[in-house]
Design a protein around this motif. Structure first.
Motif, short mmCIF file in Angstrom:
data_model
loop_
_atom_site.label_atom_id
_atom_site.label_comp_id
_atom_site.label_asym_id
_atom_site.label_seq_id
_atom_site.Cartn_x
_atom_site.Cartn_y
_atom_site.Cartn_z
N GLY A 59 55.23 9.41 12.26
CA GLY A 59 54.37 8.89 12.85
C GLY A 59 53.34 10.01 13.33
N ILE A 60 54.16 11.29 13.87
CA ILE A 60 53.59 12.61 14.39
C ILE A 60 51.87 13.40 13.41
CG2 ILE A 60 54.17 14.69 15.53
CD1 ILE A 60 56.48 13.72 16.42
N CYS A 61 52.95 13.34 12.21
CA CYS A 61 51.83 13.59 10.94
C CYS A 61 50.55 12.87 11.44
CB CYS A 61 52.80 14.00 10.45
SG CYS A 61 54.25 15.24 10.11
N VAL A 62 50.62 11.45 10.90
CA VAL A 62 49.64 10.15 10.61
C VAL A 62 49.03 11.29 12.03
CG1 VAL A 62 48.74 8.46 10.90
CG2 VAL A 62 50.77 8.94 9.67
N ARG A 63 48.69 10.87 13.22
CA ARG A 63 48.55 11.08 13.99
C ARG A 63 47.19 12.97 13.97
NH1 ARG A 63 44.51 10.55 17.74
NH2 ARG A 63 44.43 12.18 19.22
N GLN A 64 47.83 13.60 13.09
CA GLN A 64 47.37 14.79 13.67
C GLN A 64 46.39 15.08 12.28
OE1 GLN A 64 50.81 18.08 13.07
NE2 GLN A 64 49.79 18.25 15.25
N LEU A 65 46.70 13.84 11.49
CA LEU A 65 45.82 13.98 10.17
C LEU A 65 44.80 13.28 10.69
CD1 LEU A 65 48.05 13.36 6.91
CD2 LEU A 65 46.93 15.35 7.44
N THR A 66 44.53 12.49 11.77
CA THR A 66 43.09 11.34 11.96
C THR A 66 42.86 12.20 12.54
OG1 THR A 66 45.05 10.28 13.70
CG2 THR A 66 44.68 9.29 11.86
N MET A 83 39.89 5.68 17.69
CA MET A 83 40.56 5.93 16.47
C MET A 83 40.72 4.79 15.58
SD MET A 83 40.43 9.26 15.69
CE MET A 83 41.95 8.89 14.96
N ARG A 84 40.14 3.58 16.14
CA ARG A 84 40.56 2.30 15.76
C ARG A 84 42.19 1.10 15.84
NH1 ARG A 84 35.03 1.18 15.56
NH2 ARG A 84 34.53 1.82 12.95
N LEU A 85 41.80 1.77 16.79
CA LEU A 85 43.46 1.98 17.93
C LEU A 85 43.90 0.46 17.83
CD1 LEU A 85 44.41 4.39 20.72
CD2 LEU A 85 44.71 4.54 17.96
N ASP A 86 43.03 -0.36 17.59
CA ASP A 86 43.15 -1.73 17.33
C ASP A 86 43.59 -2.02 16.33
OD1 ASP A 86 40.80 -0.74 16.69
OD2 ASP A 86 39.50 -2.98 16.28
N GLN A 87 43.18 -1.87 15.24
CA GLN A 87 43.73 -1.72 13.89
C GLN A 87 45.30 -1.73 14.31
OE1 GLN A 87 41.77 -1.09 10.93
NE2 GLN A 87 39.36 -0.78 11.79
N VAL A 88 45.71 -0.17 14.56
CA VAL A 88 46.57 0.30 14.72
C VAL A 88 47.73 -0.94 15.26
CG1 VAL A 88 48.75 2.00 15.61
CG2 VAL A 88 46.87 2.43 14.44
N ALA A 138 54.19 4.39 1.73
CA ALA A 138 53.23 3.10 2.11
C ALA A 138 52.75 3.23 3.33
CB ALA A 138 53.05 2.03 1.20
N LEU A 139 53.94 2.85 4.53
CA LEU A 139 53.69 2.38 5.81
C LEU A 139 53.06 3.99 6.31
CD1 LEU A 139 57.19 0.61 7.04
CD2 LEU A 139 55.17 -0.65 5.86
N ALA A 140 53.33 5.22 6.88
CA ALA A 140 52.21 5.81 6.65
C ALA A 140 50.91 6.09 6.44
CB ALA A 140 53.05 7.36 6.37
N THR A 141 51.00 5.65 4.84
CA THR A 141 49.35 5.02 4.76
C THR A 141 48.14 4.78 5.64
OG1 THR A 141 49.77 6.42 2.73
CG2 THR A 141 48.47 5.31 2.50
N ALA A 149 45.56 4.29 6.87
CA ALA A 149 43.86 3.66 6.88
C ALA A 149 43.48 2.95 7.98
CB ALA A 149 44.12 2.97 5.97
N ALA A 150 44.61 2.16 9.01
CA ALA A 150 44.37 1.60 10.11
C ALA A 150 44.17 2.57 11.66
CB ALA A 150 45.22 0.87 10.72
N ALA A 151 44.35 3.53 11.48
CA ALA A 151 44.06 4.65 12.65
C ALA A 151 42.43 4.99 12.46
CB ALA A 151 44.76 5.91 12.88
N MET A 152 41.94 5.61 10.93
CA MET A 152 40.55 5.52 10.35
C MET A 152 39.89 4.61 10.87
SD MET A 152 41.10 8.88 10.68
CE MET A 152 39.23 9.27 9.96
N GLY A 153 39.62 2.84 11.70
CA GLY A 153 38.91 1.81 11.09
C GLY A 153 38.94 1.27 9.22
#
Length: 361
Positions: A211-218, A14-19, A260-263, A267-271
């Motif tokens: 953050g929880i919502c971002v995780r589910q969207l990824t 999940m590109r967690l390196d970017q997170v 903006a931060l959630a977006t 984006a980071a989580a999706m690489g």
């Protein structure tokens, strides 16, 4: 128990390196805020810094979104409750306990007006929940650790009772309580009990929810087959409720920042943020927790000592920054990683022994 069907992990997990790189940038922003802005306010040096990062404290808001993302992901993958407990304990406490000892020692020896605590107060900091007893922090940044711990407890409770899939109901309940607090204060002039507000981490709950919502969207983006219209509606509802709560409680400009931060985290989580793959940012992400724990009071002590000896404010900031980065790197290499690996190895070995069949005598 999972909120969504298990999805195959996208490339690079999940590109967690970017997170993690985002977490590093958030920590650096907080450090620069404390060195260039907060230090000037608290200690009034003879000369002002030639630059300032007055918005750096907003890095904490990014921390909370990332925590919501990571903790929900961790629980969603846990095989049993103790896996989560061991994971969080090994990640948080060894570095935290060392930070308490180092910070207390440095401040006790060199002094830092308004920031000194007694030995018993320092000991009371060890569990991260000392704020409920109105015991001062060894370092001011620890207030966020208490909030994080309360969030972990709440999420672990959901997981333990088998209700992680009902996380959006929990978000709705939590944010509704926050809105009731805001309405009573604004329209009735009534301040509801602070203990409930603090225990339910209502001030920061909307950021964790994002953050929880971002995780589910990824998850849904990585596995379209797992997508359901009902789940997407729940996610959208929670995002909107979180943004409204932030807007009412913190100002509508903060709503734009939150979105903006959630977006960016998504984006980071999706690489999708290749610049975050730079090795320097990866290193910054790796040392972000010790850096956050150790930079404030120790850095201020160093800056005060250097400025008392005639060093300019700008140079004292530079020296404190280099020192804090170096100290964080050493703690990461010598304490955080070895302790985390050892604790998790012991737990894994114990689990392996427990799963072995018993041999007859």
């Amino acid at each position: 128990m999972s909120s969504t069907p298990s999805a195959p992990a996208p490339s690079a997990a999940m590109r967690l390196d970017q997170v993690d790189a985002l977490r590093g940038l958030a920590a650096l922003a907080v450090v620069l805020f404390h060195y260039t802005t907060q230090h000037q306010k608290l200690f009034a040096p003879a000369s002002s810094a030639s630059f300032a990062v007055p918005w750096g404290h907003l890095g904490v808001n990014l921390f909370f979104i990332i925590s919501g993302f990571v903790i929900f992901m961790t629980l969603d993958r846990c095989r049993q409750p103790m896996d989560f407990v061991v994971s969080r304990f090994s990640r948080l406490f060894p570095s935290y306990w060392l930070a308490i000892a180092l910070t207390f020692t440095v401040v006790s020896i060199f002094g830092l007006p308004g920031k000194e605590v007694s030995a018993w107060q320092a000991a009371a900091n060890l569990l991260m929940l000392h704020g409920f007893a109105h015991i001062p922090h060894v370092d001011g940044v620890y207030w966020t650790l208490e909030v994080e711990m309360l969030f972990y407890i709440a999420m672990f409770t959901l997981y333990r009772v088998g209700c992680l899939s009902a996380v959006h109901r929990a978000i709705a309940a939590l944010l509704s309580i926050k809105l009731i607090y805001l309405a009573c204060a604004q329209f009735l002039g009534v301040d509801l009990p602070w203990i409930l507000h603090r225990t339910l981490f209502l001030s920061t709950a909307p950021w964790f929810a994002l953050g929880i919502c971002v995780r589910q969207l990824t998850q849904l983006s990585a596995d379209p087959q797992a997508s359901t219209s009902a789940l997407r509606r729940r996610i959208i509802g929670s995002v909107l409720l979180a943004l409204v709560t932030i807007g009412w409680g913190e100002g509508w400009s903060m709503t734009l920042l939150a979105a903006a931060l959630a977006t960016v985290v998504y984006a980071a989580a999706m690489g999708r943020l290749p610049p975050l793959r730079l090795k320097l940012l990866g290193w910054l992400g790796a040392i972000s927790y010790p850096l956050y724990l150790l930079h404030e009071n120790i850095g201020w002590v160093l800056m005060n000592q250097l400025q008392a000896r005639g060093l300019s404010t700008d140079l004292s900031i530079a020296v404190a920054l280099v020192f804090s980065l170096t100290l964080a790197h050493l703690v990461t290499q010598i304490v955080e990683r070895p302790a985390m690996a050892a604790i998790r190895r012991i737990w894994a070995q114990r689990q392996g022994l427990q799963r072995k069949p018993l041999h007859s005598a």
